[in-house]
Design an enzyme around this catalytic site. Structure first.
Site, short mmCIF file in Angstrom:
data_model
loop_
_atom_site.label_atom_id
_atom_site.label_comp_id
_atom_site.label_asym_id
_atom_site.label_seq_id
_atom_site.Cartn_x
_atom_site.Cartn_y
_atom_site.Cartn_z
N ARG A 169 -5.91 -85.94 -17.44
CA ARG A 169 -5.35 -85.02 -18.60
C ARG A 169 -3.99 -84.79 -18.59
O ARG A 169 -3.41 -84.48 -17.30
CB ARG A 169 -6.01 -83.60 -18.48
N TYR A 177 3.79 -71.37 -22.19
CA TYR A 177 2.93 -70.33 -21.52
C TYR A 177 3.41 -70.07 -20.00
O TYR A 177 3.94 -68.74 -19.79
CB TYR A 177 1.58 -70.62 -21.55
N THR A 193 0.97 -71.07 -12.19
CA THR A 193 1.63 -71.96 -13.05
C THR A 193 2.95 -71.80 -12.76
O THR A 193 3.74 -72.81 -13.35
CB THR A 193 1.18 -72.31 -14.66
N ARG A 213 -8.15 -77.44 -6.95
CA ARG A 213 -7.78 -76.21 -7.59
C ARG A 213 -8.23 -75.12 -6.48
O ARG A 213 -9.30 -75.20 -5.66
CB ARG A 213 -8.23 -75.86 -8.69
N GLY A 226 -0.22 -83.36 -18.51
CA GLY A 226 0.12 -82.30 -17.70
C GLY A 226 -0.58 -81.35 -16.89
O GLY A 226 -0.09 -80.55 -16.07
N1 LIG Z 1 -7.92 -66.64 -16.92
C1 LIG Z 1 -7.07 -67.13 -16.37
O1 LIG Z 1 -7.37 -68.26 -15.99
C2 LIG Z 1 -5.58 -66.84 -16.06
C3 LIG Z 1 -5.06 -67.43 -14.79
C4 LIG Z 1 -3.63 -66.80 -14.59
C5 LIG Z 1 -3.26 -65.69 -15.53
N2 LIG Z 1 -3.76 -65.10 -16.30
C6 LIG Z 1 -3.43 -64.07 -16.92
O2 LIG Z 1 -4.26 -62.95 -16.87
C7 LIG Z 1 -4.32 -62.13 -18.12
C8 LIG Z 1 -5.76 -62.11 -18.37
O3 LIG Z 1 -6.13 -63.09 -18.69
P1 LIG Z 1 -7.92 -63.10 -19.20
O4 LIG Z 1 -8.32 -64.62 -18.82
O5 LIG Z 1 -8.44 -61.88 -18.98
O6 LIG Z 1 -7.62 -63.19 -20.92
P2 LIG Z 1 -8.20 -62.67 -22.06
O7 LIG Z 1 -7.78 -63.22 -23.33
O8 LIG Z 1 -9.75 -62.60 -21.93
O9 LIG Z 1 -7.66 -61.13 -22.10
C9 LIG Z 1 -6.45 -60.70 -22.63
C10 LIG Z 1 -6.76 -59.54 -23.40
O10 LIG Z 1 -5.67 -59.11 -24.22
C11 LIG Z 1 -5.91 -58.88 -25.63
N3 LIG Z 1 -4.58 -59.03 -26.09
C12 LIG Z 1 -3.82 -60.10 -26.34
N4 LIG Z 1 -2.76 -59.78 -26.96
C13 LIG Z 1 -2.66 -58.33 -26.97
C14 LIG Z 1 -1.77 -57.50 -27.84
N5 LIG Z 1 -0.69 -57.82 -28.14
N6 LIG Z 1 -2.01 -56.01 -27.64
C15 LIG Z 1 -3.40 -55.83 -27.10
N7 LIG Z 1 -3.91 -56.66 -26.54
C16 LIG Z 1 -4.01 -57.66 -26.65
C17 LIG Z 1 -6.93 -59.83 -25.98
O11 LIG Z 1 -7.82 -59.33 -27.03
C18 LIG Z 1 -7.92 -59.70 -24.60
O12 LIG Z 1 -8.75 -58.77 -24.69
C19 LIG Z 1 -3.32 -62.92 -19.21
O13 LIG Z 1 -1.88 -62.23 -19.18
C20 LIG Z 1 -3.45 -64.15 -18.70
O14 LIG Z 1 -2.27 -64.79 -18.91
C21 LIG Z 1 -5.16 -65.60 -16.65
O1 LIG Z 2 -13.31 -80.60 -18.65
C1 LIG Z 2 -12.54 -80.53 -17.61
C2 LIG Z 2 -11.80 -79.36 -17.29
C3 LIG Z 2 -11.05 -79.39 -16.38
N1 LIG Z 2 -10.99 -80.63 -15.49
C4 LIG Z 2 -10.17 -80.66 -14.13
O2 LIG Z 2 -10.58 -79.27 -13.41
C5 LIG Z 2 -9.33 -78.87 -12.66
C6 LIG Z 2 -9.29 -77.38 -13.00
O3 LIG Z 2 -8.82 -77.28 -14.57
P1 LIG Z 2 -8.78 -76.09 -15.30
O4 LIG Z 2 -10.17 -75.06 -15.12
O5 LIG Z 2 -8.71 -76.43 -17.03
O6 LIG Z 2 -7.74 -75.30 -14.80
P2 LIG Z 2 -6.07 -75.46 -14.69
O7 LIG Z 2 -5.72 -76.76 -15.46
O8 LIG Z 2 -5.83 -75.29 -13.33
O9 LIG Z 2 -5.28 -74.26 -15.52
C7 LIG Z 2 -5.81 -72.94 -15.30
O10 LIG Z 2 -5.42 -72.25 -14.25
C8 LIG Z 2 -4.00 -72.24 -14.07
C9 LIG Z 2 -3.56 -71.63 -12.96
O11 LIG Z 2 -3.93 -70.11 -12.77
C10 LIG Z 2 -3.60 -71.33 -15.60
O12 LIG Z 2 -2.51 -71.07 -15.58
C11 LIG Z 2 -4.17 -71.94 -16.54
O13 LIG Z 2 -4.02 -70.92 -17.95
C12 LIG Z 2 -5.73 -72.11 -16.46
O14 LIG Z 2 -6.22 -72.81 -17.66
C13 LIG Z 2 -8.39 -79.62 -13.14
O15 LIG Z 2 -8.00 -80.54 -11.92
C14 LIG Z 2 -8.96 -80.30 -14.24
O16 LIG Z 2 -8.32 -81.71 -14.58
C15 LIG Z 2 -11.91 -81.67 -15.62
O17 LIG Z 2 -11.93 -82.50 -15.04
N2 LIG Z 2 -12.51 -81.50 -16.52
#
Ligand SMILES: NC(=O)c1ccc[n+]([C@@H]2O[C@H](COP(=O)([O-])OP(=O)(O)OC[C@H]3O[C@@H](n4cnc5c(N)ncnc54)[C@H](O)[C@@H]3O)[C@@H](O)[C@H]2O)c1
Ligand SMILES: O=c1ccn([C@@H]2O[C@H](COP(=O)(O)OP(=O)(O)O[C@H]3O[C@H](CO)[C@@H](O)[C@H](O)[C@H]3O)[C@@H](O)[C@H]2O)c(=O)[nH]1
Length: 340
Positions: A290, A149, A127, A230, A292
């Site tokens: 949706r 975010y 993002t 995606r 955004g």
């Molecule tokens: N899951 C995704 O789609 C995605 C995509 C892009 C980037 N990220 C980034 O990857 C990282 C991990 O994501 P995730 O999906 O595993 O999320 P998650 O919420 O499962 O894991 C984050 C962990 O950090 C802990 N945490 C939060 N704030 C804290 C703090 N102040 N001190 C200590 N621990 C804390 C939470 O308890 C949790 O266990 C995040 O930085 C997120 O922004 C995630």
């Molecule tokens: O109920 C749903 C959920 C999602 N979508 C679509 O599915 C795709 C993927 O959506 P989603 O799984 O919500 O992921 P993103 O919107 O791409 O966002 C994710 O991926 C980003 C890039 O890593 C991260 O920054 C965000 O935190 C994380 O939510 C998109 O086209 C959405 O419009 C649907 O059609 N129906």
């Protein structure tokens, strides 16, 4: 062997990275405040790797807890996952996101400086590219943000780059595309609270009969089937990328890299693949877009291959199969693989 501190190591991506580090011969130490993780995950990681990793229960914002983690374990490097990650929540409560994600990262970097530990992998996100207009997206594409975010992520990338100009930090910023799936043991996976925002966890709940049907957010995008594209990546591939990233940092090689497969998948293709994994067509309907959402986000993964030798190995069917296996195991209280 290196000992790596994982902030947020009990979370979705962190728990899988504990496993990948172990498989590569490294040791993981978790620092987590369990604000978004179940404490039982530590024992479940232990069931996969033989023994639960050491845990420091505390926040990255609590200097005392972070110092304790460095003092009690001879840490060689840090992978920094801890953050809040819900885009919608960040719009409603930006200050909480600035505090946890930005101030938390600064507090962590200070503690690393004090402990003279310099290698740091940072969880960034696709993002940070805002609304790109050329695909696949290379790391050189302009960055921007469309939510508080995303602002926290690009800001921390920039803060760390400047910190590394003054001190010997070696930074690996990994821009993840869409992580999905679960460990193949079905002992760890994503555990969203409430109704999931993300596509695969939502479909998993439809498959479990907990939600009625998938709502496809728009089929009038300028994409081959009209639905959003995606770059979904299996969470174990993503976890393995962290190991390669840390290995490079330990050799003094800093980097900013996309971590994806390079393969764009539409919502309809994902629905079809998940239905295949479940063995029946999941109910769905098309609803308006949706707000955004961007039409398309997919990585140019060439640089990660060149710099780290990283290439995702698991395909869409493996992502869906492992997710489906995990949600069923979770509903059964993780007894599926319990030898007892
Ligand atoms: N899951 C995704 O789609 C995605 C995509 C892009 C980037 N990220 C980034 O990857 C990282 C991990 O994501 P995730 O999906 O595993 O999320 P998650 O919420 O499962 O894991 C984050 C962990 O950090 C802990 N945490 C939060 N704030 C804290 C703090 N102040 N001190 C200590 N621990 C804390 C939470 O308890 C949790 O266990 C995040 O930085 C997120 O922004 C995630
Ligand atoms: O109920 C749903 C959920 C999602 N979508 C679509 O599915 C795709 C993927 O959506 P989603 O799984 O919500 O992921 P993103 O919107 O791409 O966002 C994710 O991926 C980003 C890039 O890593 C991260 O920054 C965000 O935190 C994380 O939510 C998109 O086209 C959405 O419009 C649907 O059609 N129906």
């Amino acid at each position: 062997m290196a000992r790596i501190l994982l902030t947020g190591g009990a979370g979705y991506i962190g728990s899988h990275t504990c496993v990948a580090l172990h498989e590569a011969g490294h040791e993981a130490v978790i620092l987590d405040d369990f604000s978004n993780a179940d404490e039982s995950v530590v024992e479940r990681i232990g069931r996969i790797i033989g023994a639960p990793p050491p845990v420091v229960n505390g926040s990255i914002l609590d200097g005392e807890a972070v110092r304790r983690a460095f003092a009690e374990h001879a840490i060689d490097g840090v992978i920094h996952f801890a953050a809040f990650k819900a885009v919608g929540e960040s719009v409603a409560n930006p200050l909480a996101y600035f505090e946890n994600n930005i101030a938390g990262s600064i507090a962590l970097a200070r503690a690393m400086r004090e402990a003279q530990v310099w290698p740091l992998v940072f969880s960034s996100t696709a993002t940070v590219y805002g609304e790109p207009d050329a695909f696949p997206i290379p790391e050189t594409a302009p960055t921007g943000y469309t939510s508080p975010y995303a602002f926290t992520k690009i800001t921390v990338e920039q803060i760390l780059a400047q910190a590394a100009a003054a001190d010997p930090f070696v930074i690996g910023a990994l821009r993840y595309f869409n992580p999905v799936g679960a460990h193949e043991s079905a002992l760890i996976g994503e555990d969203p609270r409430g109704i999931p925002d993300n596509l695969m966890p939502y479909m998993a709940k439809v498959a479990m009969g907990e939600l009625e049907q998938l709502s496809v957010f728009g089929d009038d995008y300028d994409t081959p089937d009209g639905t959003g594209l995606r770059d979904y990546i299996h969470v174990m591939d993503l976890a393995e990328a962290h190991v390669l990233s840390m290995n490079a940092l330990l050799e003094g090689r800093a980097h900013t890299l996309n971590i994806g497969t390079g393969i764009p998948t539409s919502v309809l293709q994902m629905h079809e693949a998940y239905s295949r994994a479940v063995g029946r067509e999941l109910p769905m309907r098309v609803v308006p877009r949706r707000p955004g959402d961007v039409p398309r986000l997919d990585a140019d993964p060439a640089r990660a291959l060149e710099v780290l030798g990283f290439e995702a190995k698991r395909d869409l069917d493996a992502m869906c199969r492992d997710s489906w296996r995990w949600v069923r195991a979770q509903a059964a209280g993780w007894r599926l693989n319990d030898p007892s």
